[in-house]
Design an enzyme around this catalytic site. Structure first.
Site, mmCIF file in Angstrom:
data_model
loop_
_atom_site.group_PDB
_atom_site.id
_atom_site.type_symbol
_atom_site.label_atom_id
_atom_site.label_comp_id
_atom_site.label_asym_id
_atom_site.label_seq_id
_atom_site.Cartn_x
_atom_site.Cartn_y
_atom_site.Cartn_z
ATOM 1 N N HIS A 178 -50.628 -38.014 -8.801
ATOM 2 C CA HIS A 178 -51.253 -39.302 -9.134
ATOM 3 C C HIS A 178 -52.399 -39.159 -10.122
ATOM 4 C CE1 HIS A 178 -51.593 -43.556 -8.522
ATOM 5 N NE2 HIS A 178 -52.825 -43.492 -8.039
ATOM 6 N N ASP A 190 -45.638 -37.915 -8.617
ATOM 7 C CA ASP A 190 -46.644 -38.751 -7.961
ATOM 8 C C ASP A 190 -46.192 -39.055 -6.531
ATOM 9 O OD1 ASP A 190 -48.430 -40.776 -7.158
ATOM 10 O OD2 ASP A 190 -48.605 -41.542 -9.198
ATOM 11 N N SER A 214 -53.511 -46.654 -11.485
ATOM 12 C CA SER A 214 -53.099 -47.010 -10.129
ATOM 13 C C SER A 214 -53.123 -48.535 -9.967
ATOM 14 C CB SER A 214 -53.992 -46.303 -9.104
ATOM 15 O OG SER A 214 -53.433 -46.352 -7.821
#
Length: 207
Positions: free
Chosen positions: A174, A142, A69
């Site tokens: 994610h 995602d 991320s």
């Protein structure tokens, strides 16, 4: 955990709170406000160099970095902006261009769009600097960081004629879900092969 497993494989693992992290002075916290691409990377490099000077078993010529991320964004930034220091990177689900991510994230730490302030922080604009080994990964479903963030970097790397590796995980969000252990194994293998110079066991299954 994910870090202890890398030490078990023979790597030295460090986690460093660079300038910009919380729980210190306001000036320390605000040091990189407006420039998320800073990512405390210069602090990471300085600390690793100091550790290597103190502990000779740390090989300063074989430094890897991994993140997911925001850490995926930081990893690609490290590989592109400091290509002579970071030799191997694994960038997972990175928000590489914050114009393509949530405004409540970018505007909180960068501010409003003004001139090229977002443009000059976008990782794809530095992809041509890649020298080391880079593995990009993203889940195709995602709904936090859209996968086109990674595809922007892929497109730039192809246009710059750079070698890289890519894993797109179908139907994964994610956090990769059922594919998390597969991604962990691929992460281990990538560091063992490209940073350590070893040969990982083929298709090892984590149970």
């Amino acid at each position: 955990n994910r870090f202890a497993s890398l030490t078990d494989l023979g790597f030295v693992v460090v986690q460093i709170d660079g300038m910009g992290t919380a729980n210190r002075s306001k000036a320390f916290h605000d040091s990189c406000y407006g420039n998320m691409a800073d990512n405390t990377l210069e602090d990471q490099i300085a600390a690793i160099k100091q550790l290597a000077a103190k502990y000779p078993y740390i090989d300063i010529n074989r430094v890897g970095i991994w993140g997911h991320s925001g850490g995926g964004f930081a990893t690609a930034a490290a590989m592109f902006r400091y290509p002579d220091f970071f030799k191997v990177g694994i960038s997972e689900s990175g928000n590489h261009d914050n114009r393509n991510y949530e405004d409540d994230w970018g505007e909180r730490y960068i501010g409003l769009l003004s001139g090229d302030n977002y443009e000059k922080q976008a990782n794809q604009n530095y992809a041509q600097n890649l020298k080391g080994h880079l593995l990009l990964a993203h889940g195709t479903m995602d709904d936090n960081v859209p996968p086109n963030n990674t595809l922007l970097v892929v497109d730039a790397l192809i246009k710059a004629n750079k070698d890289f590796d890519l894993i797109m995980i179908p139907n994964a969000r994610h956090g990769y879900g059922a594919a998390s252990l597969y991604m962990m194994r691929r992460r281990w293998d990538y560091f063992v092969k490209n940073l350590m110079g070893g040969e990982p066991p083929k298709e090892y299954e984590i149970k």
